[in-house]
Enzyme design. Structure first.
Site, PDB file in Angstrom:
ATOM      1  N   HIS A 267       0.828  -1.205   0.000  1.00 41.56           N
ATOM      2  CA  HIS A 267       0.000   0.000   0.000  1.00 41.56           C
ATOM      3  C   HIS A 267       0.863   1.256   0.000  1.00 41.56           C
ATOM      4  O   HIS A 267       0.476   2.286  -0.577  1.00 41.56           O
ATOM      5  CB  HIS A 267      -0.956  -0.008   1.190  1.00 41.56           C
ATOM      6  N   HIS A 400      -3.972  -6.548 -10.432  1.00 43.03           N
ATOM      7  CA  HIS A 400      -2.774  -5.807 -10.045  1.00 43.03           C
ATOM      8  C   HIS A 400      -1.619  -6.096 -11.004  1.00 43.03           C
ATOM      9  O   HIS A 400      -0.848  -5.188 -11.335  1.00 43.03           O
ATOM     10  CB  HIS A 400      -2.341  -6.196  -8.634  1.00 43.03           C
TER      11      HIS A 400
END
Length: 417
Positions: A267, A400
């Site tokens: 993140h 992703h």
């Protein structure tokens, strides 16, 4: 750097910066799902083993349902694939006919059987709505005009049900009656920022870009300042005032993949990428200086505390003491980190970040890419052993992994608007 070899099975490494390689890798990853993911009765299957076999034909998760729309919309936009455009439409239709509820919300988990949807989880997640928005934005850019109404409706729903003007952030979850839980999280806001950038690209409406900037500032400056200088994941509502940090939420529980404990290495690098994408969209005159400065600081911290010098790769998370709390390797962490490295290298003109880009890609090429069946493995042990043959369970879709390739192509100026 460690002495670990990062060669492919045939001993050769591709040119990871080459646009041709990135496009070919996206096509190869899409091929893993081709012919087996789309369910003629509606939507897509969400659970695939290493060889591509489906091991759960009925469970449908909102995150996978939306990410499949993104995957096919991107392929339609940039490969000119009419088949992918129709698959994006197929997925968008399932969102509206199966996931969408009468009150405008979207079911988190469904049982889909013989053309009928039974809701298994009625919780309303802002994180899920962020991906509903992302799917509609990319479907619209792929030429699906019917996605515009859903885009506007989702923005309005997020505003009405989750937006907190006093904090400048979105609340996280609500029950079936839209009563908010006290939990607050940064993850929903990070993906809302991503979705707002896509909404701005799709519509040109300045309000979406402004919302992305507001979210970014309130997380990477506001929350980070109260969370040890980096982005802590978990918070709690404290009346009308600022959120209160929750250092113990899910401590010791590694089963909740959407709310893990600790600073999340991936993140931090994902925020680095988003901040630079926000900077690019704002333009040099309007972009505040803290965007690039924070991006480099987050990435540098993630690599300093998260890179495994012995076995290679980035670990999942580290604690407030900066010690690793989860040493497993997740596909998405590597993907977001290599994309961020490319954006930093190009935005800052710093060759050091190209070094990280090559190093992370080399690790991924050796350990995560399945050179036999295609796509990436989901999770590896600290010493890079496969933990399961479940390559792509609900939530993955290689969004992703392919997304990182698209992001690098965008950074290189290879994608047409």
């Amino acid at each position: 750097m460690d002495n670990e070899s990062t060669t492919a099975p045939d001993g050769a490494l591709p040119d990871f910066r080459a646009p041709g390689f990135l496009r070919a890798h996206i096509r190869a990853t899409m091929a893993f799902y081709a012919g087996r993911a789309a369910d003629p009765s509606g939507g897509f299957f969400h659970f695939f083993r290493d060889d591509g076999s489906v091991y759960d034909r009925r469970t449908r998760h909102l995150v996978s349902s939306t990410r499949f729309v993104f995957n096919h919309a991107m392929a339609a936009r940039h490969f000119g694939s009419e088949e992918d455009r129709e698959l994006a439409r197929h997925g968008l239709r399932f969102l509206h006919t199966a996931h969408r509820r009468a009150d405008g919300g979207y079911a988190w988990v469904l049982d889909w059987h013989e053309g009928q949807a039974r809701v298994l989880d009625t919780t309303q997640h802002c994180y899920g709505l962020a991906f509903v928005l992302l799917a509609h934005a990319h479907a619209l850019m792929a030429g699906l005009a019917e996605a515009r109404a859903g885009l506007d409706e989702t923005v309005e729903l997020m505003e009405r049900r989750f937006w907190e003007p006093e904090t400048g952030l979105y609340a996280d979850e609500a029950d079936a009656g839209w009563t908010l839980s006290p939990y607050r999280g940064q993850n929903a806001n990070m993906h809302a920022c991503e979705a707002m950038l896509a909404a701005h690209e799709a519509t040109g409406e300045a309000r979406h870009l402004q919302r992305a900037l507001t979210l970014a500032g309130n997380v990477v400056q506001g929350l980070a300042a109260r969370g040890g200088g980096l982005v802590w994941e978990h918070w709690r509502a404290a009346g009308p005032g600022p959120w209160q940090i929750d250092w113990d939420y899910n401590r010791g529980d590694r089963t909740n993949i959407f709310r893990p404990w600790g600073y999340q290495t991936g993140h931090l690098t994902e925020w680095a990428k988003l901040l630079l994408q926000l900077q690019a969209r704002l333009g040099p005159e309007a972009a505040p200086a803290w965007l690039a400065a924070t991006a480099s600081r987050f990435f540098d911290n993630a690599l300093a505390h998260g890179w495994d010098a012995r076995h290679g790769g980035l670990v999942y998370g580290f604690g407030p003491d900066r010690k690793v709390c989860d040493a497993d390797k997740y596909h998405w962490v590597q993907a977001e980190s290599l994309a961020a490295a490319a954006w930093l290298a190009l935005a800052l003109g710093d060759e050091r970040y190209w070094g990280w880009y090559e190093r992370i890609w080399g690790y991924v090429w050796r350990h995560f890419v399945d050179h036999e069946h295609g796509a990436w493995y989901r999770i590896l042990s600290p010493d890079n052993r496969k933990l399961s043959d479940e390559k792509s369970p609900a939530g993955k879709t290689d969004y992703h992994d392919m997304g990182a390739c698209w992001d690098v192509l965008r950074a290189l100026g290879e994608l047409q608007a």
